[in-house]
Write a protein that holds these residues in place. Structure first.
Motif, mmCIF file in Angstrom:
data_model
loop_
_atom_site.group_PDB
_atom_site.id
_atom_site.type_symbol
_atom_site.label_atom_id
_atom_site.label_comp_id
_atom_site.label_asym_id
_atom_site.label_seq_id
_atom_site.Cartn_x
_atom_site.Cartn_y
_atom_site.Cartn_z
ATOM 1 N N ARG A 76 44.055 2.435 51.364
ATOM 2 C CA ARG A 76 43.948 2.594 49.910
ATOM 3 C C ARG A 76 42.744 1.787 49.433
ATOM 4 O O ARG A 76 42.696 0.574 49.604
ATOM 5 C CB ARG A 76 45.212 2.084 49.229
ATOM 6 C CG ARG A 76 46.449 2.926 49.514
ATOM 7 C CD ARG A 76 47.581 2.547 48.592
ATOM 8 N NE ARG A 76 48.819 3.221 48.951
ATOM 9 C CZ ARG A 76 49.127 4.470 48.588
ATOM 10 N NH1 ARG A 76 48.299 5.173 47.856
ATOM 11 N NH2 ARG A 76 50.279 5.002 48.947
ATOM 12 N N THR A 136 49.746 14.903 49.493
ATOM 13 C CA THR A 136 50.637 13.855 49.002
ATOM 14 C C THR A 136 52.079 14.341 49.017
ATOM 15 O O THR A 136 52.345 15.499 48.698
ATOM 16 C CB THR A 136 50.321 13.351 47.570
ATOM 17 O OG1 THR A 136 51.438 12.576 47.093
ATOM 18 C CG2 THR A 136 50.079 14.453 46.567
ATOM 19 N N ILE A 137 52.955 13.437 49.400
ATOM 20 C CA ILE A 137 54.384 13.793 49.355
ATOM 21 C C ILE A 137 54.860 13.849 47.905
ATOM 22 O O ILE A 137 55.934 14.345 47.632
ATOM 23 C CB ILE A 137 55.260 12.808 50.158
ATOM 24 C CG1 ILE A 137 55.257 11.408 49.533
ATOM 25 C CG2 ILE A 137 54.842 12.761 51.615
ATOM 26 C CD1 ILE A 137 56.412 10.540 50.012
ATOM 27 N N ASP A 138 54.048 13.321 46.969
ATOM 28 C CA ASP A 138 54.470 13.302 45.559
ATOM 29 C C ASP A 138 54.268 14.654 44.872
ATOM 30 O O ASP A 138 54.841 14.893 43.803
ATOM 31 C CB ASP A 138 53.681 12.233 44.782
ATOM 32 C CG ASP A 138 53.985 10.827 45.261
ATOM 33 O OD1 ASP A 138 55.002 10.649 45.961
ATOM 34 O OD2 ASP A 138 53.218 9.909 44.947
ATOM 35 N N MET A 180 60.913 8.375 47.250
ATOM 36 C CA MET A 180 59.560 8.002 46.795
ATOM 37 C C MET A 180 59.134 8.837 45.600
ATOM 38 O O MET A 180 59.606 9.958 45.407
ATOM 39 C CB MET A 180 58.558 8.141 47.940
ATOM 40 C CG MET A 180 58.543 6.915 48.843
ATOM 41 S SD MET A 180 57.186 6.980 50.028
ATOM 42 C CE MET A 180 57.174 5.280 50.596
ATOM 43 N N GLY A 181 58.237 8.286 44.832
ATOM 44 C CA GLY A 181 57.750 8.964 43.622
ATOM 45 C C GLY A 181 57.751 7.968 42.486
ATOM 46 O O GLY A 181 58.792 7.707 41.883
ATOM 47 N N ASN A 182 56.579 7.382 42.241
ATOM 48 C CA ASN A 182 56.488 6.381 41.188
ATOM 49 C C ASN A 182 56.342 6.995 39.819
ATOM 50 O O ASN A 182 56.914 6.512 38.853
ATOM 51 C CB ASN A 182 55.284 5.472 41.461
ATOM 52 C CG ASN A 182 55.754 4.104 41.858
ATOM 53 O OD1 ASN A 182 56.708 3.595 41.265
ATOM 54 N ND2 ASN A 182 55.138 3.518 42.860
ATOM 55 N N GLU A 233 61.930 6.377 42.862
ATOM 56 C CA GLU A 233 61.679 4.921 42.800
ATOM 57 C C GLU A 233 61.106 4.482 41.452
ATOM 58 O O GLU A 233 61.293 3.347 41.028
ATOM 59 C CB GLU A 233 60.735 4.492 43.935
ATOM 60 C CG GLU A 233 59.366 5.127 43.849
ATOM 61 C CD GLU A 233 58.446 4.785 45.011
ATOM 62 O OE1 GLU A 233 58.588 3.716 45.615
ATOM 63 O OE2 GLU A 233 57.559 5.610 45.304
ATOM 64 N N HIS A 283 59.390 4.677 53.762
ATOM 65 C CA HIS A 283 58.256 5.330 54.431
ATOM 66 C C HIS A 283 58.674 6.342 55.484
ATOM 67 O O HIS A 283 57.806 7.069 55.995
ATOM 68 C CB HIS A 283 57.306 4.276 55.001
ATOM 69 C CG HIS A 283 56.543 3.570 53.925
ATOM 70 N ND1 HIS A 283 57.110 2.581 53.160
ATOM 71 C CD2 HIS A 283 55.285 3.755 53.440
ATOM 72 C CE1 HIS A 283 56.226 2.164 52.265
ATOM 73 N NE2 HIS A 283 55.120 2.864 52.405
ATOM 74 N N ARG A 286 57.439 9.629 54.754
ATOM 75 C CA ARG A 286 56.036 9.981 54.992
ATOM 76 C C ARG A 286 55.724 10.091 56.481
ATOM 77 O O ARG A 286 54.568 10.334 56.856
ATOM 78 C CB ARG A 286 55.116 8.907 54.377
ATOM 79 C CG ARG A 286 55.107 8.866 52.886
ATOM 80 C CD ARG A 286 53.745 8.571 52.319
ATOM 81 N NE ARG A 286 53.006 7.540 52.980
ATOM 82 C CZ ARG A 286 52.666 6.362 52.439
ATOM 83 N NH1 ARG A 286 53.056 6.084 51.219
ATOM 84 N NH2 ARG A 286 51.947 5.501 53.100
HETATM 85 O O1 F6P Z 1 51.645 8.379 46.938
HETATM 86 C C1 F6P Z 1 52.520 8.493 47.991
HETATM 87 C C2 F6P Z 1 53.506 7.373 48.027
HETATM 88 O O2 F6P Z 1 54.309 7.563 49.155
HETATM 89 C C3 F6P Z 1 54.351 7.190 46.783
HETATM 90 O O3 F6P Z 1 55.417 8.095 46.698
HETATM 91 C C4 F6P Z 1 54.801 5.765 46.945
HETATM 92 O O4 F6P Z 1 55.151 5.220 45.701
HETATM 93 C C5 F6P Z 1 53.582 5.109 47.521
HETATM 94 O O5 F6P Z 1 52.857 6.121 48.177
HETATM 95 C C6 F6P Z 1 53.872 3.992 48.478
HETATM 96 O O6 F6P Z 1 52.662 3.409 48.851
HETATM 97 P P1 F6P Z 1 52.426 2.413 50.078
HETATM 98 O O7 F6P Z 1 52.507 3.209 51.327
HETATM 99 O O8 F6P Z 1 51.070 1.881 49.837
HETATM 100 O O9 F6P Z 1 53.526 1.407 50.013
#
Ligand code: F6P
Length: 358
Positions: A76, A136-138, A180-182, A233, A283, A286
């Motif tokens: 990131r 993206t999984i979002d 997941m999903g902010n 989340e 995770h 993902r």
């Molecule tokens: O953007 C994808 C995502 O998996 C979000 O759903 C989650 O909030 C975030 O990444 C988590 O990020 P990291 O892997 O940096 O903890």
């Protein structure tokens, strides 16, 4: 002259990145034969900034269709810091432009989510030839009906819900599954429906804990000895919805919590008397191999990107619109996200099923 194509994966990983890389590479070799060279850039924009790259060989793109993660590595590198010169005194934008030139690239492919697309657009505005690919999984990239990684995550999240279902029934408990999903609730909404959750809470619809508990009590009155909650989340309640992000974070710190999920579990126990547990697949959502759906989507997107490269169409990102793969202008989509609209068809489905949405 050989065309030189750079490729990077940036942001959080997801299943389908390698399948997309493979789709791009195989289609490029197929279309351009020996007239193309692919340069793999390590760890997203970080590798572009630091000049960490290498020429890849065709064999490296074989055997990766089913492999999760990314063979290029990812990182990131926040968009908001791209123009900020930090302690290392590196001007990131100039460094990326310099390395693009040094690599003699004709085009740069950027696989990533919203942040990645903002930087892709910035580089395009700076005159580089850029093509984006939506991962993206979002599932929250503006202008595309679907992103690769999303459906695999739905499969994994659904399995998590399925598995807590049986234990909830055995123990007469409420189970709160944090997905997941902010900002976007797509994953929770789809997995919640697929997994038969009774209550689905997403960030787009602030919840009222009274409504949540009333739904659980109503189920109990109907003889149902358990309830399953799928909770994104990033959810917040109606009170928190009135607050600014910082204020909300401060309030949660005071309460000793980070996400709403364990507060919800605690409140359910207090207000309904149901023993309640929460679990966080995190995770795992993902990880691992992409589903057949995502392998197909990744291949559709990757091969389309190769076509764009050959036709020299730059400043765009690949997208799916009504089952057609298309290219959207980066400037039209960067900085926007695709959240669940209140009147989305799947929200109607959930309401028709009598599910509580908070
Ligand atoms: O953007 C994808 C995502 O998996 C979000 O759903 C989650 O909030 C975030 O990444 C988590 O990020 P990291 O892997 O940096 O903890």
């Amino acid at each position: 002259m050989k065309k030189r194509i750079g490729i990077l994966t940036s942001g959080g990983d997801c299943p389908g990145l390698n399948a997309t890389i493979r789709g791009v590479a195989k289609a490029l070799y197929q279309r351009m034969d020996n007239n193309v060279e692919i340069i793999g850039i390590a760890n997203g924009y970080s590798g572009l900034i630091n000049g960490d790259y290498r020429v890849m060989q065709p064999y490296e793109f074989s055997g990766i269709l089913t492999v999760g993660g990314t063979i290029l590595g990812t990182k990131r590198t926040p968009f908001k810091l791209m123009r900020v010169i930090g302690d290392d005194e590196v001007d990131k934008v100039s460094a990326m432009k310099k390395n693009y030139k040094e690599m003699k690239l004709d085009c740069l492919l950027c696989l990533g989510g919203n942040g990645t697309h903002k930087t892709a657009n910035l580089l395009s505005e700076e005159g580089l030839h850029v093509i984006g690919l939506p991962k993206t999984i979002d599932n929250d990239i503006y202008g595309t009906d679907v992103t690769f990684g999303f459906h695999t995550a739905v499969d994994i999240a659904t399995e998590s819900i399925d598995r807590v279902h049986t234990t909830a029934g055995s123990h007469s408990r409420c189970m709160v599954v944090e997905l997941m999903g902010n900002k976007a609730g797509w994953l929770t909404l789809y997995a919640g429906i697929a997994g038969g959750a009774d209550i689905i809470l997403i960030p787009e619809l602030p919840y009222n804990i009274e409504n949540v508990c009333a739904a659980i009590t109503k189920r109990a009155e109907q003889g149902k000895n358990f309830s399953i909650l799928a909770v994104a989340e990033g959810v917040y309640d109606v009170e928190e919805a009135k607050m600014k992000k910082k204020e909300r974070a401060a309030k949660r710190a005071e309460q000793g919590i980070t996400t709403a999920t364990h507060r919800i579990a605690h409140q359910i126990e207090e207000m309904t008397g149901f023993e309640t547990r929460f679990c966080v697949p995190g995770h795992m959502q993902r990880g691992g191999s992409p589903s057949p759906y995502d392998r197909v989507l990744a291949t559709q997107f990757g091969t389309y990107a190769a076509k764009l490269v050959e036709e020299e169409i730059y400043g765009v990102t690949v997208a799916m619109n009504n089952n057609q793969v298309v290219a959207n202008r980066l400037e039209d989509i960067a900085g926007k996200s695709r959240l669940v609209p209140e009147d989305h068809g799947m929200i109607h489905v959930a309401r028709r099923m009598g599910l509580c949405l908070g």
